[in-house]
Design an enzyme around this catalytic site. Structure first.
Site, PDB file in Angstrom:
ATOM      1  N   ARG A 130       0.800  -1.149   0.053  1.00 28.05           N
ATOM      2  CA  ARG A 130       0.251   0.106   0.089  1.00 28.05           C
ATOM      3  C   ARG A 130       0.790   1.159   0.061  1.00 28.05           C
ATOM      4  O   ARG A 130       1.731   1.443   0.757  1.00 28.05           O
ATOM      5  CB  ARG A 130      -1.181   0.039   1.298  1.00 28.05           C
ATOM      6  CG  ARG A 130      -2.116  -0.612   1.107  1.00 28.05           C
ATOM      7  CD  ARG A 130      -2.973  -0.160   2.126  1.00 28.05           C
ATOM      8  NE  ARG A 130      -2.915  -0.255   3.492  1.00 28.05           N
ATOM      9  CZ  ARG A 130      -3.949  -0.032   4.492  1.00 28.05           C
ATOM     10  NH1 ARG A 130      -5.033   0.515   4.009  1.00 28.05           N
ATOM     11  NH2 ARG A 130      -3.584  -0.241   5.572  1.00 28.05           N
ATOM     12  N   THR A 167      -1.306   7.534  -0.843  1.00 28.32           N
ATOM     13  CA  THR A 167      -2.344   7.477  -1.615  1.00 28.32           C
ATOM     14  C   THR A 167      -3.029   6.289  -1.214  1.00 28.32           C
ATOM     15  O   THR A 167      -4.472   6.076  -1.414  1.00 28.32           O
ATOM     16  CB  THR A 167      -2.054   6.992  -3.058  1.00 28.32           C
ATOM     17  OG1 THR A 167      -1.410   6.082  -3.336  1.00 28.32           O
ATOM     18  CG2 THR A 167      -1.226   8.151  -3.641  1.00 28.32           C
ATOM     19  N   ASP A 225      -2.742  -4.331  12.549  1.00 26.75           N
ATOM     20  CA  ASP A 225      -2.047  -4.874  11.335  1.00 26.75           C
ATOM     21  C   ASP A 225      -1.828  -6.281  11.384  1.00 26.75           C
ATOM     22  O   ASP A 225      -1.092  -6.871  12.112  1.00 26.75           O
ATOM     23  CB  ASP A 225      -0.816  -3.983  11.114  1.00 26.75           C
ATOM     24  CG  ASP A 225      -0.083  -4.118   9.894  1.00 26.75           C
ATOM     25  OD1 ASP A 225       0.209  -3.314   9.240  1.00 26.75           O
ATOM     26  OD2 ASP A 225      -0.153  -5.336   9.604  1.00 26.75           O
ATOM     27  N   ASP A 238       1.729  -7.581  10.614  1.00 29.91           N
ATOM     28  CA  ASP A 238       2.572  -7.326  11.862  1.00 29.91           C
ATOM     29  C   ASP A 238       2.384  -8.222  13.028  1.00 29.91           C
ATOM     30  O   ASP A 238       3.182  -9.025  13.726  1.00 29.91           O
ATOM     31  CB  ASP A 238       2.564  -5.960  12.364  1.00 29.91           C
ATOM     32  CG  ASP A 238       3.472  -4.835  11.559  1.00 29.91           C
ATOM     33  OD1 ASP A 238       4.134  -5.307  10.850  1.00 29.91           O
ATOM     34  OD2 ASP A 238       3.087  -3.618  11.715  1.00 29.91           O
TER      35      ASP A 238
HETATM   36  N1  URA Z   1      -4.626  -4.052   6.939  1.00 31.96           N
HETATM   37  C1  URA Z   1      -4.284  -4.666   8.179  1.00 31.96           C
HETATM   38  O1  URA Z   1      -3.456  -5.388   8.479  1.00 31.96           O
HETATM   39  N2  URA Z   1      -5.142  -4.075   9.070  1.00 31.96           N
HETATM   40  C2  URA Z   1      -5.918  -3.237   8.770  1.00 31.96           C
HETATM   41  O2  URA Z   1      -6.794  -2.794   9.692  1.00 31.96           O
HETATM   42  C3  URA Z   1      -6.364  -2.722   7.518  1.00 31.96           C
HETATM   43  C4  URA Z   1      -5.547  -3.236   6.236  1.00 31.96           C
END
Ligand code: URA
Length: 219
Positions: free
Chosen positions: A114, A118, A210, A213
């Site tokens: 990502r 943007t 995330d 993570d």
């Molecule tokens: N990707 C993730 O890992 N968590 C989110 O909340 C949104 C995208």
């Protein structure tokens, strides 16, 4: 009376898996106190349960077998025709669970990141099995957030004209569902939850943080 965003989302192509086991495990995963080991275990278990739902209408073929008592014709899923297309990197966290349920499935990878400004998806890797025109593809990403990665992945997968295509996630934001449906109304979404919204960084609220993570312990 104004409705919360989730209720405004058109749900005709969304399969919301409300099974208590799925909901229970998802609640455990959301908890910020759960570390990477627990998170990965729960994600694997959820992937197995979601595999059960997402393959519900898969075509089967009859094979002839012999029970201890007699011969019979009985249905099997043609697992080699199935492709799990993991959207890197969090999609990989669901692969083990999916493959435990469908061990003969093939696996493809879509590498997207990502752009932090943007929030658009940028592709850096794409590798799929051959013969995609005969295959049923399940694109896998635990998080359907803005929907940009999902749309980019499905654009690319559709260029290979698979026999069927569906999208599997754990959490979906209403924004992501709208974006994916606007671009690909023919692709059903299978999700364990539809959350409230996104924050300004594109994270799902309340969400689970995330996913990458938390799976890989990178934060
Ligand atoms: N990707 C993730 O890992 N968590 C989110 O909340 C949104 C995208």
């Amino acid at each position: 009376m104004p409705q919360p965003p989730a209720a405004q989302t058109r749900l005709h192509q969304v399969h919301h898996v409300t099974h208590p086991l799925v909901q229970h495990k998802l609640t455990l995963m959301r908890d910020k106190e759960v570390g990477s080991t627990g998170f990965r275990t729960l994600l694997g278990e959820l992937a197995m349960l979601m595999a059960y739902e997402v393959t519900r209408d898969m075509p089967v073929r009859m094979v002839e077998i012999e029970t201890p008592l007699e011969r019979m014709h009985s249905p099997v899923i043609d697992g080699k025709k199935l492709v799990f297309a993991s959207i890197l990197r969090a999609g990989n966290g669901m692969l083990d669970g999916l493959l435990r349920v469908v061990p003969n499935a093939r696996v493809g990878h879509v590498g997207l990141y990502r752009d932090p400004d943007t929030l658009e998806a940028v592709e850096y890797y794409f590798k799929m099995p051959t013969g995609m025109a005969e295959r049923d593809v399940i694109a896998v990403d635990p998080m359907l957030a803005t929907g940009h990665s999902a749309v980019a992945a499905i654009d690319k997968l559709k260029s290979l004209a698979p026999r069927s295509l569906r999208f599997l996630c754990l959490l979906a934001a209403p924004e992501g569902i709208r974006t994916l449906h606007a671009a690909h109304p023919d692709v059903p979404i299978h999700t364990a939850a539809i959350d409230r919204s996104l924050n300004e960084h594109g994270y799902i609220l309340p969400g689970l943080g995330d996913a990458g993570d938390r799976i890989f312990g990178t934060r």
